[in-house]
Design a protein around this motif. Structure first.
Motif, PDB file in Angstrom:
ATOM      1  N   ALA A  56       0.825  -1.208   0.000  1.00 37.44           N
ATOM      2  CA  ALA A  56       0.000   0.000   0.000  1.00 37.44           C
ATOM      3  C   ALA A  56       0.861   1.260   0.000  1.00 37.44           C
ATOM      4  O   ALA A  56       0.578   2.212  -0.743  1.00 37.44           O
ATOM      5  CB  ALA A  56      -0.932  -0.004   1.210  1.00 37.44           C
ATOM      6  N   ALA A  57       1.907   1.272   0.810  1.00 34.95           N
ATOM      7  CA  ALA A  57       2.789   2.445   0.856  1.00 34.95           C
ATOM      8  C   ALA A  57       3.490   2.637  -0.487  1.00 34.95           C
ATOM      9  O   ALA A  57       3.601   3.759  -0.991  1.00 34.95           O
ATOM     10  CB  ALA A  57       3.813   2.296   1.986  1.00 34.95           C
ATOM     11  N   THR A  58       3.947   1.544  -1.084  1.00 31.56           N
ATOM     12  CA  THR A  58       4.629   1.622  -2.375  1.00 31.56           C
ATOM     13  C   THR A  58       3.683   2.089  -3.471  1.00 31.56           C
ATOM     14  O   THR A  58       4.023   2.983  -4.262  1.00 31.56           O
ATOM     15  CB  THR A  58       5.237   0.253  -2.737  1.00 31.56           C
ATOM     16  N   ALA A  59       2.482   1.505  -3.530  1.00 35.03           N
ATOM     17  CA  ALA A  59       1.512   1.894  -4.558  1.00 35.03           C
ATOM     18  C   ALA A  59       1.135   3.362  -4.423  1.00 35.03           C
ATOM     19  O   ALA A  59       1.047   4.086  -5.427  1.00 35.03           O
ATOM     20  CB  ALA A  59       0.266   1.007  -4.460  1.00 35.03           C
ATOM     21  N   ALA A  60       0.937   3.809  -3.193  1.00 34.06           N
ATOM     22  CA  ALA A  60       0.585   5.219  -2.985  1.00 34.06           C
ATOM     23  C   ALA A  60       1.714   6.135  -3.441  1.00 34.06           C
ATOM     24  O   ALA A  60       1.470   7.140  -4.129  1.00 34.06           O
ATOM     25  CB  ALA A  60       0.260   5.464  -1.514  1.00 34.06           C
ATOM     26  N   ALA A  61       2.942   5.797  -3.083  1.00 39.54           N
ATOM     27  CA  ALA A  61       4.088   6.621  -3.481  1.00 39.54           C
ATOM     28  C   ALA A  61       4.231   6.662  -5.002  1.00 39.54           C
ATOM     29  O   ALA A  61       4.508   7.717  -5.582  1.00 39.54           O
ATOM     30  CB  ALA A  61       5.367   6.096  -2.838  1.00 39.54           C
ATOM     31  N   MET A  62       4.017   5.523  -5.649  1.00 36.89           N
ATOM     32  CA  MET A  62       4.140   5.468  -7.111  1.00 36.89           C
ATOM     33  C   MET A  62       3.046   6.277  -7.796  1.00 36.89           C
ATOM     34  O   MET A  62       3.214   6.709  -8.934  1.00 36.89           O
ATOM     35  CB  MET A  62       4.143   4.020  -7.584  1.00 36.89           C
ATOM     36  N   SER A  66       1.295  12.164  -1.328  1.00 37.32           N
ATOM     37  CA  SER A  66       2.295  12.853  -0.498  1.00 37.32           C
ATOM     38  C   SER A  66       2.718  11.972   0.684  1.00 37.32           C
ATOM     39  O   SER A  66       1.968  11.100   1.137  1.00 37.32           O
ATOM     40  CB  SER A  66       1.725  14.168   0.035  1.00 37.32           C
ATOM     41  N   ASP A  67       3.926  12.237   1.173  1.00 37.04           N
ATOM     42  CA  ASP A  67       4.427  11.516   2.345  1.00 37.04           C
ATOM     43  C   ASP A  67       3.470  11.660   3.526  1.00 37.04           C
ATOM     44  O   ASP A  67       3.207  10.701   4.251  1.00 37.04           O
ATOM     45  CB  ASP A  67       5.808  12.030   2.755  1.00 37.04           C
ATOM     46  N   GLU A  68       2.938  12.858   3.709  1.00 39.17           N
ATOM     47  CA  GLU A  68       2.038  13.110   4.831  1.00 39.17           C
ATOM     48  C   GLU A  68       0.777  12.253   4.737  1.00 39.17           C
ATOM     49  O   GLU A  68       0.299  11.726   5.734  1.00 39.17           O
ATOM     50  CB  GLU A  68       1.654  14.600   4.901  1.00 39.17           C
ATOM     51  N   GLU A  69       0.243  12.111   3.536  1.00 42.15           N
ATOM     52  CA  GLU A  69      -0.971  11.308   3.345  1.00 42.15           C
ATOM     53  C   GLU A  69      -0.670   9.819   3.533  1.00 42.15           C
ATOM     54  O   GLU A  69      -1.460   9.096   4.141  1.00 42.15           O
ATOM     55  CB  GLU A  69      -1.571  11.569   1.963  1.00 42.15           C
ATOM     56  N   ILE A  70       0.460   9.354   3.032  1.00 38.55           N
ATOM     57  CA  ILE A  70       0.847   7.951   3.230  1.00 38.55           C
ATOM     58  C   ILE A  70       1.002   7.674   4.720  1.00 38.55           C
ATOM     59  O   ILE A  70       0.528   6.651   5.228  1.00 38.55           O
ATOM     60  CB  ILE A  70       2.154   7.616   2.476  1.00 38.55           C
ATOM     61  N   GLN A  71       1.623   8.583   5.416  1.00 42.26           N
ATOM     62  CA  GLN A  71       1.821   8.442   6.861  1.00 42.26           C
ATOM     63  C   GLN A  71       0.473   8.384   7.579  1.00 42.26           C
ATOM     64  O   GLN A  71       0.252   7.548   8.455  1.00 42.26           O
ATOM     65  CB  GLN A  71       2.661   9.606   7.387  1.00 42.26           C
ATOM     66  N   ARG A  72      -0.453   9.230   7.186  1.00 42.87           N
ATOM     67  CA  ARG A  72      -1.785   9.245   7.805  1.00 42.87           C
ATOM     68  C   ARG A  72      -2.553   7.970   7.500  1.00 42.87           C
ATOM     69  O   ARG A  72      -3.139   7.352   8.387  1.00 42.87           O
ATOM     70  CB  ARG A  72      -2.584  10.454   7.317  1.00 42.87           C
ATOM     71  N   ALA A  80       8.928   6.172   9.824  1.00 41.41           N
ATOM     72  CA  ALA A  80       9.290   4.783   9.560  1.00 41.41           C
ATOM     73  C   ALA A  80       8.637   4.256   8.281  1.00 41.41           C
ATOM     74  O   ALA A  80       9.150   3.333   7.656  1.00 41.41           O
ATOM     75  CB  ALA A  80       8.899   3.903  10.743  1.00 41.41           C
ATOM     76  N   PHE A  81       7.516   4.861   7.877  1.00 44.67           N
ATOM     77  CA  PHE A  81       6.816   4.403   6.674  1.00 44.67           C
ATOM     78  C   PHE A  81       7.713   4.464   5.447  1.00 44.67           C
ATOM     79  O   PHE A  81       7.527   3.696   4.495  1.00 44.67           O
ATOM     80  CB  PHE A  81       5.545   5.231   6.432  1.00 44.67           C
ATOM     81  N   LYS A  82       8.705   5.341   5.459  1.00 46.81           N
ATOM     82  CA  LYS A  82       9.562   5.509   4.280  1.00 46.81           C
ATOM     83  C   LYS A  82      10.348   4.245   3.953  1.00 46.81           C
ATOM     84  O   LYS A  82      10.662   3.998   2.798  1.00 46.81           O
ATOM     85  CB  LYS A  82      10.499   6.703   4.472  1.00 46.81           C
ATOM     86  N   LYS A  83      10.639   3.412   4.972  1.00 48.48           N
ATOM     87  CA  LYS A  83      11.376   2.180   4.692  1.00 48.48           C
ATOM     88  C   LYS A  83      10.476   1.118   4.054  1.00 48.48           C
ATOM     89  O   LYS A  83      10.964   0.109   3.559  1.00 48.48           O
ATOM     90  CB  LYS A  83      12.055   1.647   5.948  1.00 48.48           C
ATOM     91  N   TYR A  84       9.162   1.353   4.042  1.00 53.73           N
ATOM     92  CA  TYR A  84       8.228   0.418   3.431  1.00 53.73           C
ATOM     93  C   TYR A  84       8.062   0.671   1.933  1.00 53.73           C
ATOM     94  O   TYR A  84       7.551  -0.176   1.218  1.00 53.73           O
ATOM     95  CB  TYR A  84       6.858   0.522   4.101  1.00 53.73           C
ATOM     96  N   ILE A  85       8.435   1.826   1.482  1.00 55.23           N
ATOM     97  CA  ILE A  85       8.237   2.190   0.084  1.00 55.23           C
ATOM     98  C   ILE A  85       9.336   1.542  -0.748  1.00 55.23           C
ATOM     99  O   ILE A  85      10.518   1.810  -0.552  1.00 55.23           O
ATOM    100  CB  ILE A  85       8.212   3.723  -0.083  1.00 55.23           C
ATOM    101  N   ARG A  86       8.922   0.686  -1.673  1.00 53.35           N
ATOM    102  CA  ARG A  86       9.864  -0.099  -2.482  1.00 53.35           C
ATOM    103  C   ARG A  86       9.651   0.198  -3.965  1.00 53.35           C
ATOM    104  O   ARG A  86       9.077  -0.602  -4.693  1.00 53.35           O
ATOM    105  CB  ARG A  86       9.651  -1.597  -2.227  1.00 53.35           C
ATOM    106  N   ILE A  87      10.088   1.358  -4.398  1.00 52.06           N
ATOM    107  CA  ILE A  87       9.941   1.731  -5.805  1.00 52.06           C
ATOM    108  C   ILE A  87      11.121   1.157  -6.578  1.00 52.06           C
ATOM    109  O   ILE A  87      12.278   1.415  -6.229  1.00 52.06           O
ATOM    110  CB  ILE A  87       9.857   3.262  -5.973  1.00 52.06           C
ATOM    111  N   PRO A  88      10.841   0.357  -7.611  1.00 46.29           N
ATOM    112  CA  PRO A  88      11.929  -0.243  -8.399  1.00 46.29           C
ATOM    113  C   PRO A  88      12.808   0.842  -9.017  1.00 46.29           C
ATOM    114  O   PRO A  88      12.311   1.863  -9.487  1.00 46.29           O
ATOM    115  CB  PRO A  88      11.216  -1.050  -9.479  1.00 46.29           C
TER     116      PRO A  88
END
Length: 93
Positions: A56-62, A66-72, A80-88
């Motif tokens: 979910a964090a990766t899909a949202a970032a892609m 925004s970081d704030e919305e992903i965090q919310r 810590a959510f930033k370590k979950y984002i796995r953009i190839p």
């Protein structure tokens, strides 16, 4: 998912809830995930409930969320959510 969301309604709180709006427990979710993966012929050892937070964090970032919305959305209190984002990464030769 659309059918579930139509039944769930728009009340605030966790995405997955039982009738009566009690949150689905981690253990219930893990058990159902394992059963579903086994039924689908996939190895349950390759997937965990945490995989959904990563996905979910990766899909949202892609999608440019925004970081704030992903965090919310993930109810993270820290960055810590930033370590979950796995953009190839694109590999150039």
């Amino acid at each position: 998912m659309s059918a579930y969301l139509a039944l769930r309604g728009v009340s605030p709180g966790p995405l997955f809830i039982f009738p009566g709006e009690a949150p689905v427990t981690k253990s219930f979710f893990a058990t159902q995930l394992k059963k579903s993966l086994t039924w689908a012929g996939l190895s349950p050892s390759c997937y965990k409930g945490h995989s959904f937070r990563i996905g979910a964090a990766t899909a949202a970032a892609m999608q440019g969320v925004s970081d704030e919305e992903i965090q919310r959305m993930g109810r993270w209190q820290s960055h810590a959510f930033k370590k979950y984002i796995r953009i190839p990464m694109l590999h150039l030769r």
